[in-house]
Motif scaffolding. Structure first.
Motif, short mmCIF file in Angstrom:
data_model
loop_
_atom_site.label_atom_id
_atom_site.label_comp_id
_atom_site.label_asym_id
_atom_site.label_seq_id
_atom_site.Cartn_x
_atom_site.Cartn_y
_atom_site.Cartn_z
N LEU A 1 0.84 -1.15 -0.07
CA LEU A 1 0.02 0.14 -0.14
C LEU A 1 0.81 1.42 -0.06
O LEU A 1 0.62 2.16 -0.70
CB LEU A 1 -0.89 0.00 1.21
CG LEU A 1 -2.18 -0.98 1.19
CD1 LEU A 1 -2.80 -1.07 2.74
CD2 LEU A 1 -2.88 -1.20 0.09
N GLU A 2 1.80 1.34 1.06
CA GLU A 2 2.78 2.50 0.91
C GLU A 2 3.50 2.58 -0.34
O GLU A 2 3.61 3.73 -0.74
CB GLU A 2 3.69 2.30 2.09
CG GLU A 2 3.08 2.66 3.52
CD GLU A 2 3.92 2.02 4.45
OE1 GLU A 2 5.09 1.61 4.56
OE2 GLU A 2 3.59 2.13 5.88
N THR A 3 3.88 1.48 -0.80
CA THR A 3 4.70 1.80 -2.09
C THR A 3 4.02 2.17 -3.17
O THR A 3 4.58 2.91 -4.14
CB THR A 3 5.36 0.41 -2.47
OG1 THR A 3 6.29 -0.15 -1.38
CG2 THR A 3 6.22 0.41 -3.97
N TRP A 4 2.67 1.88 -3.37
CA TRP A 4 1.83 2.15 -4.52
C TRP A 4 1.08 3.74 -4.36
O TRP A 4 0.26 3.78 -4.75
CB TRP A 4 0.81 1.34 -4.74
CG TRP A 4 1.75 0.06 -5.79
CD1 TRP A 4 2.26 -0.88 -5.29
CD2 TRP A 4 1.85 -0.01 -7.08
NE1 TRP A 4 2.75 -1.63 -6.27
CE2 TRP A 4 2.77 -1.01 -7.30
CE3 TRP A 4 1.66 1.04 -8.11
CZ2 TRP A 4 3.12 -1.24 -8.54
CZ3 TRP A 4 2.18 0.88 -9.48
CH2 TRP A 4 2.79 -0.39 -9.55
N ASN A 5 1.55 4.14 -3.03
CA ASN A 5 0.98 5.46 -2.51
C ASN A 5 -0.78 5.19 -2.33
O ASN A 5 -1.24 6.10 -2.87
CB ASN A 5 1.08 6.53 -3.60
CG ASN A 5 2.55 7.08 -3.67
OD1 ASN A 5 3.05 7.10 -2.60
ND2 ASN A 5 3.40 7.23 -4.56
N MET A 6 -1.00 4.18 -1.65
CA MET A 6 -2.29 3.98 -1.48
C MET A 6 -2.51 4.12 0.08
O MET A 6 -1.60 3.74 0.92
CB MET A 6 -2.64 2.56 -1.92
CG MET A 6 -2.77 2.30 -3.44
SD MET A 6 -2.78 0.45 -3.86
CE MET A 6 -4.57 0.46 -3.82
N THR A 7 -3.82 4.32 0.28
CA THR A 7 -4.37 4.42 1.70
C THR A 7 -5.45 3.74 1.99
O THR A 7 -6.17 3.64 1.23
CB THR A 7 -4.44 6.02 2.22
OG1 THR A 7 -5.46 6.50 1.51
CG2 THR A 7 -3.40 6.98 2.29
N LEU A 8 -5.25 3.25 3.37
CA LEU A 8 -6.52 2.29 3.69
C LEU A 8 -7.16 3.42 4.48
O LEU A 8 -6.92 3.42 5.52
CB LEU A 8 -6.01 1.34 4.57
CG LEU A 8 -7.18 0.32 5.26
CD1 LEU A 8 -8.00 -0.34 4.33
CD2 LEU A 8 -6.54 -0.80 6.02
#
Length: 166
Positions: free
Chosen positions: A65-72
C-alpha cells in the motif's frame, strides 16, 4: 455504521479458539469475532507494536500500500451470514477508491498496522454484539418505556401533523 476499536484478544473458555473483541466508543457494546490462531498472533503483534525481523503477510500488504501510494481509508465489517463475518478494505489512491473483500481478522490486522478506523454496520452489531454495560442498557430501556407510556396521540399530531387529507 458505528466505529469500533480492538479491545483485545480472548480465548473461548470451551473451545480455546481465539476471539478478537471490538468495542464501541462508549464501551456499551462488544462484538466478538472468532478468528484463527495465526490471525490472533498478527493482531496481538500489531496491538503490542511488535516488529518481526521479516515482513509477515499483513506487513507485506501495508508495504505494498505504501509503495503504491495507497491509503487504507477504513475497514468495514458489513455483514454476518451463517456465523461468518464479512469485511471490506476501502482503499484510496489519489482520487480513485476501491473496495476489496477481506476476512475481518485480516482487515483488522492491517487496520491496526495503519491506524485505520474500523467501522461495523448497525445490523451486524444488532445481530452479534453483546452488552458490556447491562446497567446502562437497562436504564436506557426503562427511559424509553417511560417515554412511550407518557406519549399521547396529540403529541404525535403536533409533532408530525395530521396525515389525513380532507
Amino acid at each position: 455504521m458505528i466505529e469500533m476499536k480492538v479491545a483485545g484478544i480472548a480465548l473461548d473458555a470451551i473451545t480455546r479458539s481465539p476471539i478478537v473483541l471490538l468495542k464501541d466508543a462508549s464501551d456499551r457494546r462488544a462484538l466478538p469475532i472468532y478468528i484463527g490462531q495465526e490471525q490472533a498472533r498478527a493482531i496481538m503483534g500489531a496491538l503490542e507494536n511488535q516488529k518481526p525481523p521479516r515482513p509477515l503477510t499483513h506487513d507485506l500488504v501495508v508495504n505494498i500500500l505504501e509503495t503504491w501510494n495507497m491509503t487504507l481509508e477504513r475497514v468495514i465489517i458489513h455483514s454476518l451470514q451463517k456465523d461468518t463475518f464479512y469485511a471490506a478494505l476501502i482503499l484510496q489512491q489519489g482520487e480513485v477508491k476501491k473496495e476489496i473483500d477481506a476476512r475481518p481478522s485480516d482487515a483488522i490486522a492491517i487496520a491496526l498496522r495503519t491506524n485505520t478506523p474500523i467501522w461495523v454496520m448497525e445490523e451486524v452489531i444488532a445481530d452479534a454484539s453483546i452488552p458490556v454495560d447491562r446497567d446502562a442498557d437497562e436504564a436506557d430501556q426503562q427511559a424509553f418505556r417511560e417515554f412511550l407510556s407518557n406519549l399521547r396521540p396529540e403529541d404525535l399530531i403536533k409533532r408530525f401533523g395530521n396525515s389525513e387529507t380532507s
